[in-house]
Every structure is written in C-alpha cells, then in structure tokens.
Motif scaffolding. Structure first.
Motif, PDB file in Angstrom:
ATOM      1  N   ASP A   1      92.653  19.569 -21.655  1.00 51.71           N
ATOM      2  CA  ASP A   1      91.623  18.658 -22.119  1.00 51.71           C
ATOM      3  C   ASP A   1      91.241  17.757 -20.962  1.00 51.71           C
ATOM      4  O   ASP A   1      92.107  17.297 -20.203  1.00 51.71           O
ATOM      5  CB  ASP A   1      92.103  17.822 -23.304  1.00 51.71           C
ATOM      6  CG  ASP A   1      91.779  18.478 -24.640  1.00 51.71           C
ATOM      7  OD1 ASP A   1      90.868  19.319 -24.670  1.00 51.71           O
ATOM      8  OD2 ASP A   1      92.434  18.144 -25.650  1.00 51.71           O
ATOM      9  N   ALA A   2      89.944  17.531 -20.817  1.00 50.51           N
ATOM     10  CA  ALA A   2      89.435  16.700 -19.721  1.00 50.51           C
ATOM     11  C   ALA A   2      88.592  15.572 -20.295  1.00 50.51           C
ATOM     12  O   ALA A   2      87.789  15.782 -21.219  1.00 50.51           O
ATOM     13  CB  ALA A   2      88.607  17.547 -18.754  1.00 50.51           C
ATOM     14  N   GLU A   3      88.769  14.393 -19.722  1.00 53.76           N
ATOM     15  CA  GLU A   3      88.043  13.206 -20.168  1.00 53.76           C
ATOM     16  C   GLU A   3      87.560  12.433 -18.950  1.00 53.76           C
ATOM     17  O   GLU A   3      88.313  12.258 -17.987  1.00 53.76           O
ATOM     18  CB  GLU A   3      88.961  12.328 -21.027  1.00 53.76           C
ATOM     19  CG  GLU A   3      88.286  11.072 -21.567  1.00 53.76           C
ATOM     20  CD  GLU A   3      89.255  10.194 -22.350  1.00 53.76           C
ATOM     21  OE1 GLU A   3      88.919   9.812 -23.474  1.00 53.76           O
ATOM     22  OE2 GLU A   3      90.349   9.894 -21.807  1.00 53.76           O
ATOM     23  N   VAL A   4      86.319  11.996 -18.996  1.00 56.71           N
ATOM     24  CA  VAL A   4      85.737  11.213 -17.907  1.00 56.71           C
ATOM     25  C   VAL A   4      85.612   9.758 -18.345  1.00 56.71           C
ATOM     26  O   VAL A   4      85.167   9.473 -19.469  1.00 56.71           O
ATOM     27  CB  VAL A   4      84.354  11.767 -17.501  1.00 56.71           C
ATOM     28  CG1 VAL A   4      83.677  10.856 -16.487  1.00 56.71           C
ATOM     29  CG2 VAL A   4      84.504  13.160 -16.920  1.00 56.71           C
ATOM     30  N   MET A   5      86.037   8.855 -17.451  1.00 57.68           N
ATOM     31  CA  MET A   5      85.910   7.420 -17.699  1.00 57.68           C
ATOM     32  C   MET A   5      84.924   6.839 -16.692  1.00 57.68           C
ATOM     33  O   MET A   5      85.076   7.035 -15.483  1.00 57.68           O
ATOM     34  CB  MET A   5      87.265   6.734 -17.558  1.00 57.68           C
ATOM     35  CG  MET A   5      88.253   7.069 -18.675  1.00 57.68           C
ATOM     36  SD  MET A   5      88.923   8.755 -18.610  1.00 57.68           S
ATOM     37  CE  MET A   5      90.002   8.623 -17.175  1.00 57.68           C
TER      38      MET A   5
END
Length: 334
Positions: free
Chosen positions: A51-55
C-alpha cells in the motif's frame, strides 16, 4: 463482477510479478515477488503487494487499496489511476486532488547469467509541489503460490539490516526477501486479515488470506525518487558499491536496452515464456498457473524459437528434454 485489466512481468527463471491496473489484487497468484525456488518450478509467493500513501502540505492521499471480506475496499477514498501503460513496463500516473502528480513504475531486471532477478519499483513526482512524502507498506507471506496464507505464531517478523538492505525470512523453509531501498524503515508490524480475492471467489475457491505487514518505508520525494528493489538474493558486491538510487537507475538502463533490442513487441512477448532449466532452457506453459510442460513446450517452440530465429534456445530445449526421455516418450511434466 468485472475483472480489471491485469499486468505481468516475468524473470526468465519461472518467477514473475503480476497484478491489476487499479492495484486491488483479485487472485491468489497476484504478487510483487513470486520466485521460483527451483527454476523454473517451486514458485513461492513472498511479497504479496503493498500500500502506498502520499503526504503533501494539503493532505494525505492513498494511491492503493485492498479488498477485504466480505466486500469492503480500504482505503475507500483511494485516488483513481489517471493513466497506465504497459510499455516498456507497467507504469501508473496519479493526479492528486491538490494537483500533485505522482508516477510509479515497476519492472523485473534480469541477470540470467547469475540466475537472479530483481523487481525494481520507483516512484517520482512530476509536479512543482514541495513537501511531498511517500509511505510504502509491503505485505509479506511466504507460501506456495497455489496456497493461501493465514495468521500464525510462527511468522518471523524480525528484520536484518546490512548496507542498506533489509532482509526478512518469514519461515525457515522459504527463500528470504531482500529489500534494498533509499527509504527509512519504520517498524510497524501488523496482520492484515481476510484480504479477499474476487477472482478466486468467482471460481469457487478459497478466497481469503492474511498477510503480514512488518513496516513502512518512508521517502522524501523532494530529495530524490523513491526506489525499492525486491529479490531473494543478497545485494551483489557491485550493487553494494553504489547507492540504491544509482543501482535502480542502472537496472533501468540495462533492462530498457534489453527490451528495445527485440524486433517487435511480439518477439518480446514471446521471450516472457522462455526460461532457464538447469543449464538449458524450456518454455512456460502459461502464467500464472503453469510451469514447463513437455507437450506445450514442443507445440510452442516452433513459434517462440524457430520463427523468431532463436535456434540456440530451440537446440537447448531439445537437449534438456531429451535427458528426460523414458521408453521413447517425453514427459508432459518434470
């Protein structure tokens, strides 16, 4: 249920990486590191996905999601893929609600001479936004690729780190997972339970699995592209002498040159099925289920090898299978 478009990368050794364009895995065979322990057979699914998440300064945005039983997709607010191409390898582009653009690419870099391969993942931002961070959570199992994995007390969470390479070996009898990256590892071990594979459900098979998430890798996309390399083999001496970013860039250049050398996309597609078997070669009967079968090898050899001019490979296949002749017959499977 409509089946999303799928992508496939193969390593020339019987292993592969495969999944769906929207990132929601629908088969037990989908994974980022599916390695052939006894090439081209003995496939083990080691890294199921991520899972990848951008902040960014304007919020947090999920790039990927998983489906969980009975039929829940989480995170529910995942950013849809803006564009995808399979050439020269799977590449995704997301345009976030705040205008930030992130590109992710994945390919398998082959080193056939050493019977090794590396799955290379890279994320970069293509916008002028500053303060963009990325978090990547890999999911591990360590199972036969036909089986399913479930939470158990024997899973080994401990990680060995050396020279920028992180090594997990969930079970003693499965190949280890080596992760080389320029990200910072933050240990955050959890079981993600009852991941549901919709295609397995539709086929009437067991469809729920538990996967282990040992950590999150964190990246500053302002400073550099994020790279992650997955392999069952330790980092070579040549790779260890350079940074993870430089190694990934070199693999990218070499693999792009290898793919551009084929006469056509069909020639390159044919190459995906030709694999090493010992000192010789063979042909995979089909991905993701099959390995090399005698019947399929000799049906396909004319098209994959003779018409494409790969006569040395054809000869190697004949010699390889000739060693298995019994009473004048060639076996369908080793």
């Amino acid at each position: 249920m409509h089946s999303p478009t799928e992508w496939l990368e193969t390593d020339g050794l019987g292993g592969f990486a495969g999944g769906t364009v929207d990132g929601v895995r629908t088969r037990r065979y989908h994974g980022l590191l599916v390695a052939a322990a006894t090439p081209p057979t003995g496939r083990m699914l080691l890294v199921n996905g991520l899972d990848a998440e951008v902040m960014t300064p304007r919020g947090r945005f999920a790039l990927t999601a998983q489906r969980y039983a009975p039929d829940a997709v989480h995170p529910a607010d995942v950013v849809p893929v803006d564009a995808f191409t399979a050439e020269p390898w799977p590449t995704w582009r997301w345009r976030l609600p705040d205008g930030t653009t992130v590109v992710h690419e994945l390919f398998i870099a082959r080193v056939i001479a050493r019977a090794t391969s590396t799955v290379v993942l890279r994320w970069r931002q293509e916008s002028t936004e500053r303060g963009v961070m990325l978090g990547v959570r890999p999911y591990l199992s360590g199972r036969d690729y036909h089986a399913l994995h479930h939470e158990n007390p024997n899973f080994r969470w401990d990680c060995e780190e050396r020279d920028g390479t992180h090594r997990w070996q969930p079970y003693p009898d499965v190949p280890p997972v080596h992760v080389r990256t320029n990200g910072a590892r933050r240990d955050d071990a959890h079981w993600y339970r009852q991941v549901r594979y919709a295609e397995e459900l539709a086929r009437g098979f067991e469809c729920d699995e538990d996967v282990a998430a040992p950590c999150v890798f964190e990246y500053d996309l302002d400073a550099a592209d994020a790279v992650m390399m997955l392999s069952t083999h330790p980092t070579s001496r040549a790779d260890a002498a350079e940074s993870a970013v430089d190694t990934a860039a070199r693999h990218r250049r070499d693999e792009l040159a290898r793919r551009r050398a084929f006469a056509s996309p069909l020639h390159r597609a044919a190459d995906q099925y030709i694999v090493r078997r010992g000192a010789g070669t063979s042909i995979i009967a089909g991905y993701p289920w099959f390995t090399d079968w005698g019947r399929d090898t000799f049906i396909a050899m004319r098209g994959l090898c003779l018409t494409t001019g790969r006569l040395d490979d054809a000869r190697s296949m004949l010699v390889t299978w000739a060693g298995a002749i019994s009473q004048g017959m060639i076996p369908n499977r080793f």
